[in-house]
Write a protein that holds these residues in place. Structure first.
Motif, PDB file in Angstrom:
ATOM      1  N   GLY A 115     -26.385  49.789  22.639  1.00 56.43           N
ATOM      2  CA  GLY A 115     -24.945  50.015  22.536  1.00 56.43           C
ATOM      3  C   GLY A 115     -24.474  51.240  23.307  1.00 56.43           C
ATOM      4  N   SER A 116     -25.422  52.055  23.758  1.00 55.44           N
ATOM      5  CA  SER A 116     -25.030  53.242  24.525  1.00 55.44           C
ATOM      6  C   SER A 116     -24.493  52.816  25.885  1.00 55.44           C
ATOM      7  CB  SER A 116     -26.248  54.153  24.692  1.00 55.44           C
ATOM      8  OG  SER A 116     -26.206  54.820  25.929  1.00 55.44           O
ATOM      9  N   ASP A 117     -23.542  53.601  26.437  1.00 61.52           N
ATOM     10  CA  ASP A 117     -22.983  53.207  27.740  1.00 61.52           C
ATOM     11  C   ASP A 117     -23.985  53.433  28.878  1.00 61.52           C
ATOM     12  OD1 ASP A 117     -22.953  55.911  27.924  1.00 61.52           O
ATOM     13  OD2 ASP A 117     -20.820  56.119  28.395  1.00 61.52           O
ATOM     14  N   LEU A 118     -25.164  54.005  28.538  1.00 66.16           N
ATOM     15  CA  LEU A 118     -26.185  54.187  29.576  1.00 66.16           C
ATOM     16  C   LEU A 118     -26.912  52.879  29.887  1.00 66.16           C
ATOM     17  CD1 LEU A 118     -27.837  57.529  28.341  1.00 66.16           C
ATOM     18  CD2 LEU A 118     -26.274  57.242  30.273  1.00 66.16           C
ATOM     19  N   VAL A 119     -26.922  51.955  28.907  1.00 65.30           N
ATOM     20  CA  VAL A 119     -27.688  50.714  29.075  1.00 65.30           C
ATOM     21  C   VAL A 119     -27.180  49.949  30.307  1.00 65.30           C
ATOM     22  CG1 VAL A 119     -28.340  48.519  28.018  1.00 65.30           C
ATOM     23  CG2 VAL A 119     -28.077  50.557  26.589  1.00 65.30           C
ATOM     24  N   GLY A 120     -28.118  49.573  31.178  1.00 63.77           N
ATOM     25  CA  GLY A 120     -27.760  48.775  32.348  1.00 63.77           C
ATOM     26  C   GLY A 120     -27.252  49.604  33.515  1.00 63.77           C
ATOM     27  N   GLN A 121     -27.091  50.906  33.310  1.00 63.51           N
ATOM     28  CA  GLN A 121     -26.587  51.778  34.385  1.00 63.51           C
ATOM     29  C   GLN A 121     -27.732  52.279  35.258  1.00 63.51           C
ATOM     30  OE1 GLN A 121     -23.416  53.479  34.947  1.00 63.51           O
ATOM     31  NE2 GLN A 121     -22.519  51.810  33.754  1.00 63.51           N
TER      32      GLN A 121
ATOM     33  N   ILE B 236     -29.399  55.395  37.095  1.00 60.84           N
ATOM     34  CA  ILE B 236     -29.339  56.818  36.747  1.00 60.84           C
ATOM     35  C   ILE B 236     -28.282  57.548  37.565  1.00 60.84           C
ATOM     36  CG2 ILE B 236     -30.621  59.008  36.885  1.00 60.84           C
ATOM     37  CD1 ILE B 236     -33.118  57.549  36.014  1.00 60.84           C
ATOM     38  N   GLY B 237     -28.250  57.252  38.877  1.00 60.67           N
ATOM     39  CA  GLY B 237     -27.334  57.963  39.765  1.00 60.67           C
ATOM     40  C   GLY B 237     -25.868  57.682  39.486  1.00 60.67           C
ATOM     41  N   ASP B 238     -25.568  56.515  38.884  1.00 63.79           N
ATOM     42  CA  ASP B 238     -24.165  56.164  38.608  1.00 63.79           C
ATOM     43  C   ASP B 238     -23.796  56.450  37.163  1.00 63.79           C
ATOM     44  OD1 ASP B 238     -24.221  55.150  41.145  1.00 63.79           O
ATOM     45  OD2 ASP B 238     -24.715  53.105  40.477  1.00 63.79           O
ATOM     46  N   SER B 239     -24.762  56.876  36.348  1.00 65.60           N
ATOM     47  CA  SER B 239     -24.495  57.007  34.910  1.00 65.60           C
ATOM     48  C   SER B 239     -23.743  58.301  34.617  1.00 65.60           C
ATOM     49  CB  SER B 239     -25.815  57.008  34.142  1.00 65.60           C
ATOM     50  OG  SER B 239     -26.464  58.245  34.326  1.00 65.60           O
ATOM     51  N   SER B 240     -23.372  58.435  33.361  1.00 62.48           N
ATOM     52  CA  SER B 240     -22.615  59.617  32.941  1.00 62.48           C
ATOM     53  C   SER B 240     -23.488  60.872  32.916  1.00 62.48           C
ATOM     54  CB  SER B 240     -22.035  59.369  31.549  1.00 62.48           C
ATOM     55  OG  SER B 240     -23.081  58.977  30.670  1.00 62.48           O
ATOM     56  N   LEU B 241     -24.824  60.686  33.062  1.00 62.98           N
ATOM     57  CA  LEU B 241     -25.715  61.851  32.941  1.00 62.98           C
ATOM     58  C   LEU B 241     -25.399  62.901  34.003  1.00 62.98           C
ATOM     59  CD1 LEU B 241     -29.052  59.960  32.218  1.00 62.98           C
ATOM     60  CD2 LEU B 241     -27.727  61.341  30.612  1.00 62.98           C
ATOM     61  N   ARG B 242     -25.120  62.462  35.201  1.00 61.75           N
ATOM     62  CA  ARG B 242     -24.847  63.401  36.291  1.00 61.75           C
ATOM     63  C   ARG B 242     -23.625  64.275  35.950  1.00 61.75           C
ATOM     64  NH1 ARG B 242     -28.131  65.910  39.286  1.00 61.75           N
ATOM     65  NH2 ARG B 242     -26.685  67.388  38.437  1.00 61.75           N
ATOM     66  N   ASP B 243     -22.556  63.616  35.438  1.00 55.25           N
ATOM     67  CA  ASP B 243     -21.341  64.370  35.096  1.00 55.25           C
ATOM     68  C   ASP B 243     -21.619  65.366  33.984  1.00 55.25           C
ATOM     69  OD1 ASP B 243     -20.198  62.653  36.868  1.00 55.25           O
ATOM     70  OD2 ASP B 243     -19.585  61.223  35.299  1.00 55.25           O
ATOM     71  N   LEU B 244     -22.595  65.008  33.120  1.00 52.72           N
ATOM     72  CA  LEU B 244     -22.910  65.900  32.001  1.00 52.72           C
ATOM     73  C   LEU B 244     -23.846  67.022  32.433  1.00 52.72           C
ATOM     74  CD1 LEU B 244     -23.529  63.215  29.230  1.00 52.72           C
ATOM     75  CD2 LEU B 244     -21.652  64.860  29.314  1.00 52.72           C
ATOM     76  N   ASP B 245     -24.199  67.058  33.723  1.00 58.94           N
ATOM     77  CA  ASP B 245     -25.079  68.114  34.243  1.00 58.94           C
ATOM     78  C   ASP B 245     -26.496  67.950  33.678  1.00 58.94           C
ATOM     79  OD1 ASP B 245     -25.782  70.293  35.682  1.00 58.94           O
ATOM     80  OD2 ASP B 245     -24.996  71.759  34.257  1.00 58.94           O
ATOM     81  N   VAL B 246     -26.933  66.682  33.573  1.00 61.38           N
ATOM     82  CA  VAL B 246     -28.268  66.389  33.038  1.00 61.38           C
ATOM     83  C   VAL B 246     -29.084  65.678  34.115  1.00 61.38           C
ATOM     84  CG1 VAL B 246     -29.522  64.994  31.348  1.00 61.38           C
ATOM     85  CG2 VAL B 246     -27.445  66.217  30.649  1.00 61.38           C
TER      86      VAL B 246
ATOM     87  N   HIS C 279     -32.705  53.695  39.559  1.00 62.06           N
ATOM     88  CA  HIS C 279     -33.487  53.234  38.403  1.00 62.06           C
ATOM     89  C   HIS C 279     -32.522  52.802  37.288  1.00 62.06           C
ATOM     90  CE1 HIS C 279     -37.215  53.542  35.830  1.00 62.06           C
ATOM     91  NE2 HIS C 279     -36.256  53.480  34.911  1.00 62.06           N
ATOM     92  N   ILE C 280     -32.646  51.543  36.864  1.00 56.24           N
ATOM     93  CA  ILE C 280     -31.724  51.019  35.851  1.00 56.24           C
ATOM     94  C   ILE C 280     -32.224  51.369  34.447  1.00 56.24           C
ATOM     95  CG2 ILE C 280     -30.629  48.923  34.927  1.00 56.24           C
ATOM     96  CD1 ILE C 280     -29.743  49.410  37.751  1.00 56.24           C
ATOM     97  N   LEU C 281     -31.372  51.928  33.631  1.00 58.95           N
ATOM     98  CA  LEU C 281     -31.747  52.335  32.275  1.00 58.95           C
ATOM     99  C   LEU C 281     -31.698  51.155  31.313  1.00 58.95           C
ATOM    100  CD1 LEU C 281     -29.794  55.708  32.261  1.00 58.95           C
ATOM    101  CD2 LEU C 281     -32.278  55.388  32.432  1.00 58.95           C
ATOM    102  N   GLU C 282     -32.672  51.113  30.431  1.00 60.81           N
ATOM    103  CA  GLU C 282     -32.729  50.024  29.448  1.00 60.81           C
ATOM    104  C   GLU C 282     -32.822  50.606  28.048  1.00 60.81           C
ATOM    105  OE1 GLU C 282     -36.003  47.488  30.418  1.00 60.81           O
ATOM    106  OE2 GLU C 282     -35.333  47.249  32.495  1.00 60.81           O
TER     107      GLU C 282
END
Ligand SMILES: Nc1ncnc2c1ncn2[C@@H]1O[C@H](COP(=O)(O)OP(=O)(O)O)[C@@H](O)[C@H]1O
Ligand SMILES: [Mg+2]
Length: 396
Positions: free
Chosen positions: A317-323, A325-335, A354-357
């Motif tokens: 259910g997390s918005d990371l699923v299927g994203q 890494i480079g397009d995910s929210s992690l970059r904006d969060l400075d992670v 790399h697609i997150l699962e």
């Protein structure tokens, strides 16, 4: 290259073999007595004295730190690390592996088989503890024993209790461990260098003895490890941070179980059993690693206030699923994602695409506040607090 072997026993088989392997390869070598160092602090640069004189440059050390000098020996190794001298085994790795309890605490967080083990301090807790590790007969071990000394087999709970109490009264900490009866009198020593098992032997105890240590009269034979044993041995050494390690395994009905990881493994038995040049393999490995001094990541990264390393689990259910890494929210969060663990497999330095699962475990470096929201949920225990027989609360 110039290599120092830290050893208190220049005439021992292992030291002699390491000296020969080093000079055979055209390197300079010195044997330095671990207890003759002086560790100078408070200077601009970390320094070491040897026999009262400043130490010249070394490219690498090979620490052979005996159990009786762990404290001082690891301090010397740590000083070398701070001087950017390469060591295959760091001070913290040596200290962690030396303490059987600490090593098990670390290993048990990963999917590495270890015999059921428990650590209690009060005699009254011993019978329950024995039950938890599978009942008598039960193995009792001194936390810092070596060579089989300090490993006992108690036939029943009453004797176990008496032994534990005696040891505690002598200020010895002890571990209670499930007796792996199908492996009675046998174990496997896997010699790990870097990410490989370079040699392995089976040790078999003499007569009725259940301890297979060579110092207890055990006999040795070469053994071809199955891939599972190899995987577990290498992983155990890596988890503890040792690049040179003697990993002891018991072959149980349920698969290999780690009982010990030695940071200064003997060479005589393994070279005799296998006819392999293990000393040479150590020097070759060290030669290849020099230039990459080991660094204490936690300590180093701790310098960036507010930042740290944390594990993040990708939840359903997390918005990371299927994203990616480079397009995910992690970059904006400075992670930044340093590593992904997925179904027991490790992907270091994952790519941007790399697609997150779901259930991926991401080891990340970043702002702790942003990562807190993504941290894995803490495991909730089903036991109610009212069921716990706590001590009576003091009158306030
Ligand atoms: N849980 C166990 N079940 C059966 N045998 C064991 C167990 N633990 C240790 N042994 C035997 O005792 C030996 C010594 O135990 P170990 O934990 O390696 O201590 P040490 O550091 O003294 O070598 C092992 O090599 C093995 O033969
Ligand atoms: Mg052992």
């Amino acid at each position: 290259m110039r290599i120092a072997i830290l050893s208190r026993a220049p005439g021992s088989y292992a030291t002699k073999r390491l000296v020969k392997a080093t000079s055979d390869r055209g390197h300079e070598v010195r044997v330095l007595d671990t207890l003759r160092f002086g560790i100078d602090l408070a200077s601009d640069e970390p320094e070491l004295q040897y026999r009262g004189r400043p130490l010249p440059n070394f490219d690498a050390i090979i620490p052979r730190i005996g159990a009786s000098i762990t404290y001082f020996g690891t301090a010397v190794v740590r000083q070398f690390e701070q001087m950017d001298v390469y060591t295959p085994n760091t001070a913290s790795a040596i200290a962690a592996s030396r303490d059987k309890l600490r090593a098990f605490q670390i290993l048990s967080r990963y999917d590495i088989g270890i015999p059921k083990s428990t650590f209690v301090r009060d005699r009254k807790d011993v019978p329950e503890a024995i039950r938890r590790v599978g009942g008598a007969p039960v193995v009792i071990k001194l936390i810092e024993g070596t060579q089989g000394i300090g490993v006992m087999l108690a036939p029943d709970a009453a004797i176990a209790e008496a032994i534990v109490e005696t040891l505690h009264s002598a200020d010895q900490n002890v571990l209670l461990q499930q007796f792996i009866s199908e492996s009675k009198g046998r174990d496997v020593r896997a010699f790990v260098i870097g990410s490989r098992v370079v040699a392995a032997m089976r040790r078999t105890a003499q007569g009725d003895e259940f301890r297979s240590n060579l110092h207890r009269g055990g006999s040795i034979a070469p053994v071809q490890l199955d891939p599972e044993c190899e995987r577990v041995a290498v992983r155990a050494a890596q988890i503890l941070g040792l690049q040179v390690a003697g990993v002891d395994l018991l072959e149980s009905d349920g698969g290999p179980l780690i009982i010990e990881v030695n940071s200064s493994p003997g060479l005589q038995g393994i070279e005799a059993a296998t006819d392999l040049d293990v000393a040479g393999a150590i020097i070759d490995f060290v030669g290849n690693q020099v230039g990459f001094p080991s660094l204490d990541v936690r300590q180093k990264l701790g310098m960036a206030a507010g930042y740290g390393v944390a594990d993040i689990v990708v939840r359903d259910g997390s918005d990371l699923v299927g994203q990616a890494i480079g397009d995910s929210s992690l970059r904006d969060l400075d992670v930044s994602v340093l590593m992904v663990q997925k179904n027991g497999h490790v992907h270091p330095n994952p790519r941007r695409d790399h697609i997150l699962e779901v259930n991926d475990r991401l080891t990340c470096f970043g702002h702790l506040d942003s990562m807190r929201a993504l941290a894995p949920e803490r495991r909730r225990r089903k036991i109610q607090i009212d069921d716990l027989p706590g001590e009576p609360l003091p009158d306030l």
